[in-house]
Design a protein around this motif. Sequence first.
Motif, PDB file in Angstrom:
ATOM      1  N   CYS A  17      -9.742   0.904  -2.922  1.00 23.49           N
ATOM      2  CA  CYS A  17      -9.591   0.451  -1.392  1.00 23.49           C
ATOM      3  C   CYS A  17     -10.873  -0.081  -0.996  1.00 23.49           C
ATOM      4  O   CYS A  17     -11.018  -0.391   0.201  1.00 23.49           O
ATOM      5  CB  CYS A  17      -9.166   1.999  -0.725  1.00 23.49           C
ATOM      6  N   TRP A  61       1.728   7.657  -0.965  1.00 26.02           N
ATOM      7  CA  TRP A  61       2.134   8.657  -1.949  1.00 26.02           C
ATOM      8  C   TRP A  61       1.019   9.478  -2.512  1.00 26.02           C
ATOM      9  O   TRP A  61       0.853  10.663  -2.635  1.00 26.02           O
ATOM     10  CB  TRP A  61       2.702   8.034  -3.154  1.00 26.02           C
ATOM     11  N   ALA A  62      -0.257   8.835  -2.752  1.00 23.59           N
ATOM     12  CA  ALA A  62      -1.331   9.318  -3.365  1.00 23.59           C
ATOM     13  C   ALA A  62      -1.981  10.400  -2.084  1.00 23.59           C
ATOM     14  O   ALA A  62      -2.303  11.530  -2.317  1.00 23.59           O
ATOM     15  CB  ALA A  62      -2.555   8.416  -3.510  1.00 23.59           C
ATOM     16  N   LEU A 121      -6.418  12.561  -7.639  1.00 24.83           N
ATOM     17  CA  LEU A 121      -5.911  11.360  -6.993  1.00 24.83           C
ATOM     18  C   LEU A 121      -7.066  10.943  -6.398  1.00 24.83           C
ATOM     19  O   LEU A 121      -6.996   9.465  -6.143  1.00 24.83           O
ATOM     20  CB  LEU A 121      -4.849  12.008  -6.461  1.00 24.83           C
ATOM     21  N   MET A 143       0.788  -1.211   0.069  1.00 26.66           N
ATOM     22  CA  MET A 143       0.040  -0.019   0.087  1.00 26.66           C
ATOM     23  C   MET A 143       0.646   1.313   0.212  1.00 26.66           C
ATOM     24  O   MET A 143       0.423   2.432   0.333  1.00 26.66           O
ATOM     25  CB  MET A 143      -0.839  -0.113   1.034  1.00 26.66           C
ATOM     26  N   ARG A 144       1.879   1.169  -0.396  1.00 24.21           N
ATOM     27  CA  ARG A 144       2.882   2.158  -0.500  1.00 24.21           C
ATOM     28  C   ARG A 144       2.222   3.562  -1.613  1.00 24.21           C
ATOM     29  O   ARG A 144       2.479   4.635  -1.184  1.00 24.21           O
ATOM     30  CB  ARG A 144       4.248   1.977  -1.019  1.00 24.21           C
ATOM     31  N   TRP A 145       1.522   2.952  -2.396  1.00 25.03           N
ATOM     32  CA  TRP A 145       1.073   3.950  -3.592  1.00 25.03           C
ATOM     33  C   TRP A 145      -0.300   4.696  -2.746  1.00 25.03           C
ATOM     34  O   TRP A 145      -0.340   5.990  -2.942  1.00 25.03           O
ATOM     35  CB  TRP A 145       0.134   3.054  -4.384  1.00 25.03           C
ATOM     36  N   LEU A 146      -0.661   4.267  -1.616  1.00 22.16           N
ATOM     37  CA  LEU A 146      -1.595   4.924  -0.992  1.00 22.16           C
ATOM     38  C   LEU A 146      -1.224   6.080  -0.294  1.00 22.16           C
ATOM     39  O   LEU A 146      -1.573   7.126  -0.086  1.00 22.16           O
ATOM     40  CB  LEU A 146      -2.485   3.853   0.070  1.00 22.16           C
ATOM     41  N   GLN A 149      -2.226  -0.179   8.854  1.00 21.51           N
ATOM     42  CA  GLN A 149      -0.443  -0.089   8.410  1.00 21.51           C
ATOM     43  C   GLN A 149       0.253   0.124   9.705  1.00 21.51           C
ATOM     44  O   GLN A 149       1.422  -0.241   9.844  1.00 21.51           O
ATOM     45  CB  GLN A 149      -0.323   0.851   7.419  1.00 21.51           C
ATOM     46  N   LEU A 171      -8.886   7.543  -7.253  1.00 24.34           N
ATOM     47  CA  LEU A 171      -8.411   6.288  -7.070  1.00 24.34           C
ATOM     48  C   LEU A 171      -9.118   5.557  -5.779  1.00 24.34           C
ATOM     49  O   LEU A 171      -8.642   4.356  -5.529  1.00 24.34           O
ATOM     50  CB  LEU A 171      -6.921   6.446  -6.718  1.00 24.34           C
TER      51      LEU A 171
END
Length: 332
Positions: free
Chosen positions: A24, A6-7, A17, A1-4, A82, A20
């Motif tokens: 989830c 960053w988002a 963004l 979930m690293r992209w989350l 997380q 997106l």
Amino acid sequence: MRWLLWALALAPLFPPLALLAPLCVGYLRRLPPWALGLLAVYALSLLLPAVFAPEPLAFPLALGRVLYVLGLVGAGVALFRQLREPSRALLPLGYGLFLLYGSAFLASYLAFGDQAVGQRLMHPFHNPVGLGFLGALGVLLAVYVRYPWPFRLLLSLLGGAVLLLSGSRGGMLALLLGSAGGLLFRGRGLWALGLAGFLLFAALSLDTPISERFFQAHLSGREGLWLRAYEVFQAHPWTGVGPYVLGDYLKGTLFGDCFLFPLIEAKGLACPDWLRPLGGLWTFAHNHLLQALGESGVLGAVGLLLLVGGFWRGPGGRGSSSPSSWPLPPWG
């Protein structure tokens, strides 16, 4: 979930963004059954009225709204799961707000030059009211999230400056209420309340048209939007006209048939012809309850109130300190 993460950091700079969020939705399965039931009731409160709404696009737009909201809740669940300390999940948002504040100052200067000091602070992708709320959010994050102290100080000062220079009364009210609410749960709310008091004192001392807004009670034409939204509700009390479709009934009341962000229009740019038919999509009633009544009628408004009540229920609703036994994650 690293992209989350960053988002979350880049969302203040690039609001699209947020689209997106439906990615989830799968994280909702980690919620307890009664929380899922609450979300199901909210979804039905939008979808059922849309079936009978007069606008043909009401149902697909309502389905999109449901997926978007459920995705946002799912993103909150994912972030909460997380980290051991849930508030640290919001760390990236503070860094994104810091970049947003800098870009707002730069954009306002490039647009108005030396005359920027006499204009409300603006941004290419946010209006001054939205900037004010984001300034208040930065102050609250600086108070409650464990950033390194130099960044915490910088974020709170910049957030306060953005709130002050945007002239957003809604943002100031959000900071005051958020700070006062913080006093009930954590003593650090006193710091945010003190900064809010300092900002009001600074606004009183500046004696400029922007700072004077904080002490004015005029509605800036919003009463026209409220009246129009209520008229739409009166005409369709049980179904509304559909999510996002209400804007077609409101456009022209205050801002014209199609408008762009204030900073863009200040540079002489207007809606192109191909965009004008879509101008109602981002026209809103400036009142969440009236917006819900106009979009989805009584049922949609009740669903919204239930959803907000679930957010207020929040973490620790049963007095437990164990995250695994919390009835809902800390969405709010």
